[in-house]
Design a protein around this motif. Sequence first.
Motif, short mmCIF file in Angstrom:
data_model
loop_
_atom_site.label_atom_id
_atom_site.label_comp_id
_atom_site.label_asym_id
_atom_site.label_seq_id
_atom_site.Cartn_x
_atom_site.Cartn_y
_atom_site.Cartn_z
N CYS A 66 57.82 23.31 95.82
CA CYS A 66 58.31 23.23 97.20
C CYS A 66 59.67 23.92 97.28
CB CYS A 66 58.39 21.79 97.68
SG CYS A 66 59.48 20.75 96.70
N SER A 67 60.11 24.19 98.49
CA SER A 67 61.36 24.90 98.70
C SER A 67 61.99 24.41 100.00
CB SER A 67 61.11 26.41 98.76
OG SER A 67 62.30 27.13 98.94
N PRO A 119 56.40 23.12 101.76
CA PRO A 119 55.62 22.40 100.75
C PRO A 119 54.82 23.39 99.90
CG PRO A 119 54.56 22.25 102.89
CD PRO A 119 55.87 22.94 103.12
N PRO A 120 54.17 22.94 98.85
CA PRO A 120 53.33 23.84 98.07
C PRO A 120 52.27 24.51 98.94
CG PRO A 120 53.66 21.79 96.88
CD PRO A 120 54.24 21.59 98.25
N HIS A 121 51.97 25.77 98.63
CA HIS A 121 50.93 26.55 99.31
C HIS A 121 51.25 26.75 100.80
CE1 HIS A 121 47.95 25.06 95.99
NE2 HIS A 121 48.92 25.83 95.52
N THR A 146 64.01 26.39 92.87
CA THR A 146 62.73 26.86 93.40
C THR A 146 62.03 27.77 92.40
OG1 THR A 146 63.64 26.78 95.61
CG2 THR A 146 61.62 28.04 95.31
N ALA A 147 60.76 27.53 92.17
CA ALA A 147 59.97 28.37 91.28
C ALA A 147 58.61 28.60 91.92
CB ALA A 147 59.81 27.70 89.92
N ASP A 148 57.84 29.52 91.30
CA ASP A 148 56.48 29.76 91.77
C ASP A 148 56.49 30.18 93.24
OD1 ASP A 148 53.77 29.95 91.35
OD2 ASP A 148 53.38 27.85 91.78
N LEU A 149 57.18 31.26 93.53
CA LEU A 149 57.42 31.68 94.90
C LEU A 149 57.40 33.20 94.99
CD1 LEU A 149 58.64 30.98 97.83
CD2 LEU A 149 60.86 31.36 96.75
N VAL A 157 54.03 27.30 107.69
CA VAL A 157 52.62 27.00 107.94
C VAL A 157 51.90 26.85 106.60
CG1 VAL A 157 52.53 28.15 110.16
CG2 VAL A 157 52.04 29.47 108.10
N THR A 158 50.89 25.99 106.58
CA THR A 158 50.10 25.75 105.37
C THR A 158 48.65 26.09 105.66
OG1 THR A 158 51.61 23.95 104.73
CG2 THR A 158 49.46 24.06 103.61
#
Length: 293
Positions: free
Chosen positions: A61-62, A74-76, A95-98, A123-124
């Motif tokens: 998350c970020s 949030p994730p995704h 923050t990672a995975d971004l 948006v998710t």
Amino acid sequence: MRKDQQPVITSYRLEDLLVVPGLMIDVHYKTLGAIHHHPHADLTKAHRHEFYTLAVTGSQCSQHMVDFRQIDMPPHSIFLLSPWQIHLSADIALTADLYLISFTPDFLPAGAPVLPLCMEKAVTPDAEAFKDIWLLCEQLLREFNNRKALQQQVLQHFLAVLLTLFTRCLPENSTASHLQPELLIRYRELMESHLLSWSSCGEYARALHVTTDHLNEVVKQETGQTASALLAARRILEAKRMLLHSTHGIKEIAWYLQFNEVTYFNRFFKQHTGQTPLGFRIASREKYHYNPE
């Protein structure tokens, strides 16, 4: 404070931050321990970009502050930061995975989707849509790093598809800007470019080669506001940004925004917000627990 001095809020141009000179797109995948794609930009301090940045989160998350909103990713999820918005990251070190994809408006090919003026929240997408979006981010990064022939054309079309999938995920009213006439779009663009030098609708109308009455008619038909009201709202937004994020005094900010007298700036601001500039500065810094000094 003169106009040839440093801007009140730091502004970054994409051409100053590019890894590949002349290619007006930057694609970066951030993992723990990775250097941010703008290594000399302190993103924990208020700043603005003169370009778009699309952020796509993976499993992490970020959290960010964009103008006067806290944006939780949030994730995704996906968020588009529009040019000139004031931004700072609350957790950039964690923050990672971004994916962060930055690009100028003129990099997009003809037929690319019209992007929202600003987003109120991330948006998710559903799982299937996000899988396609994440795959396109991977393809963009691979093409960006490969430096093969026709690289720009491939990147442009990958980006156009990615943004098309992104706009599918937006609420319907977020993409209503594709119905706006060219005159209104150009008026908004000119406000971003000349806000600190043009303070009347007549100056914008002359640049657009239309009469002030015609500009006003088109703007009011599309937005319900007059052209001067739209300009006033944009000047108020810039004033709010500076009052919250800058360390300059009220008089300096008033002059910077083309108000010759601080008393007129105070009246103008209170008329549109119900607060004095100083009152807004104090209240907003208390609200966001933020002080740039």
